[in-house]
Design a protein around this motif. Structure first.
Motif, short mmCIF file in Angstrom:
data_model
loop_
_atom_site.label_atom_id
_atom_site.label_comp_id
_atom_site.label_asym_id
_atom_site.label_seq_id
_atom_site.Cartn_x
_atom_site.Cartn_y
_atom_site.Cartn_z
N LEU A 92 0.83 -1.20 0.00
CA LEU A 92 0.00 0.00 0.00
C LEU A 92 0.87 1.25 0.00
O LEU A 92 0.59 2.22 -0.71
N GLN A 93 1.92 1.24 0.79
CA GLN A 93 2.79 2.40 0.90
C GLN A 93 3.58 2.66 -0.39
O GLN A 93 4.01 3.79 -0.64
N GLU A 94 3.75 1.64 -1.19
CA GLU A 94 4.52 1.78 -2.43
C GLU A 94 3.67 2.23 -3.60
O GLU A 94 4.21 2.54 -4.68
N ASP A 95 2.35 2.28 -3.41
CA ASP A 95 1.44 2.72 -4.47
C ASP A 95 1.22 4.23 -4.30
O ASP A 95 0.66 4.68 -3.31
N GLY A 96 1.66 5.03 -5.29
CA GLY A 96 1.61 6.48 -5.16
C GLY A 96 0.21 7.02 -4.95
O GLY A 96 0.00 7.93 -4.13
#
Length: 349
Positions: A77-81
């Motif tokens: 989730l954190q890696e999806d802008g």
């Protein structure tokens, strides 16, 4: 596998508020069963957004810890802008909404602010939203901290995590009025009043700040001039019970008959509201109105209570509600701001 994109588009078919929230909550359960991580996030985002903007933020604060836990547990989730940006926006809504509930302690609110600041820094974003939201909360807690946050806010650039230029100037006006700098407030608000800067809650929120300021200083004609500009926008909308409460205080002093009309239109929604901040500000204004009616009983017959209830009894319950909620907010904040608002609506003599 359910078609979750179609499910999300179907939310528009439901009435705003409870009906749509129930539909989204059902979708959250389905996404959880399917272990579809992205939709687990997006449906909770939808749920929080609906709760925030349908005027009753109670459910957003219940759901947010679920979203926060998902965020922390899943690097994907954190890696999806797009998701990362939406998470920041959600967090901004929460740090604004949490102070509206006195059962949420100051320590809990401060912990949310710390987490919000940490996430803004992690994503390389401006701290504009952090400082301004913290300033707005601390204006009822500690003006020294509020002022420090305000001037840090002015130093921060605006970016896509900030509130935008319209709210940037609206929040300046609110602070300047709180510290009695009316000319600076008017200068900050000029492009909002002219219509050059717009937002969904403007200009009504900005006019409200000035109305409250003028009422407190017994400048009723100036307050009434601004009130006429926004009353039709806010009356009948439960999201604006804070403004309705201030208008009741104004009209209690200036036009009791009109205050009764305004009360009659908005009281039914007050009875179903779950937002303590909106409830206390409406109840405070209603208390001022019923105080006037006690001295001018010829207007009492104009009050309409749903189900044919007794106006005098309803007035007494509203005064009790206002006092109870004011004490709870003040106890949480460590000040007497809300009680002073109730006891001295037109400032101290």
């Amino acid at each position: 596998m359910p078609n979750f994109s179609l499910t999300e588009s179907e939310f528009e078919n439901y009435d705003r508020g409870e009906a749509r929230l129930n539909a989204i909550r059902k979708a959250i359960g389905e996404a959880d069963l399917a272990k579809d991580l992205e939709w687990q996030f997006w449906f909770r985002y939808d749920y929080i957004e609906e709760s925030i903007f349908c005027g009753d933020r109670y459910y957003a604060l219940i759901c947010f810890p679920e979203l926060l836990r998902l965020w922390k547990e899943h690097d994907a989730l954190q890696e999806d802008g797009r998701i990362a940006h939406s998470f920041l926006i959600t967090f901004k809504w929460i740090v604004e909404a949490a102070p509206e509930f006195p059962q949420i302690s100051k320590d809990e609110i401060d912990s949310y602010f710390r987490e919000f600041k940490k996430e803004l820094r992690r994503q390389g974003k401006s701290l504009s939203g952090y400082y301004m939201k913290r300033c707005l909360f601390y204006m009822h807690v500690d003006m020294d901290i509020a002022s420090m946050c305000f001037y840090r806010f002015l130093d921060e650039p605006l970016d896509d995590s900030s509130d935008g230029r319209a709210l940037y100037f609206d929040q300046q006006a609110e602070y300047y009025l709180a510290v009695g700098e009316e000319e600076k407030a008017l200068n900050a608000a000029k492009d909002i009043f002219s219509g050059r800067l717009k937002s969904s809650c403007l200009p009504q929120a900005t006019y409200h700040d000035f109305i409250a300021y003028y009422v407190k200083h017994r400048r009723f004609e100036e307050a009434a001039e601004f009130a006429r500009k926004i009353e039709r926008r806010v009356s009948g909308d439960p999201y604006y019970h804070d403004i309705i409460g201030t208008l009741l205080t104004l009209y209690a002093a200036q036009d009791p008959a009109h205050a009764c009309e305004l009360f009659n239109r908005n009281y039914p929604d007050f009875q179903t509201s779950k937002n303590p901040w909106l409830r206390v500000l409406f109840a405070v204004g209603a208390s001022h109105l019923f105080g006037t009616l006690a001295d001018q009983p010829q207007y009492l017959s104009q009050i309409r209570i749903p189900g044919g209830g007794d106006p005098a009894e309803a007035g007494q319950k509203l005064r009790e509600t206002a006092g109870e909620l004011a004490r709870r907010f003040d106890a949480r904040n460590g000040t007497d701001d809300y009680m002073q608002m109730l006891l001295h609506p037109y400032g101290k003599e």
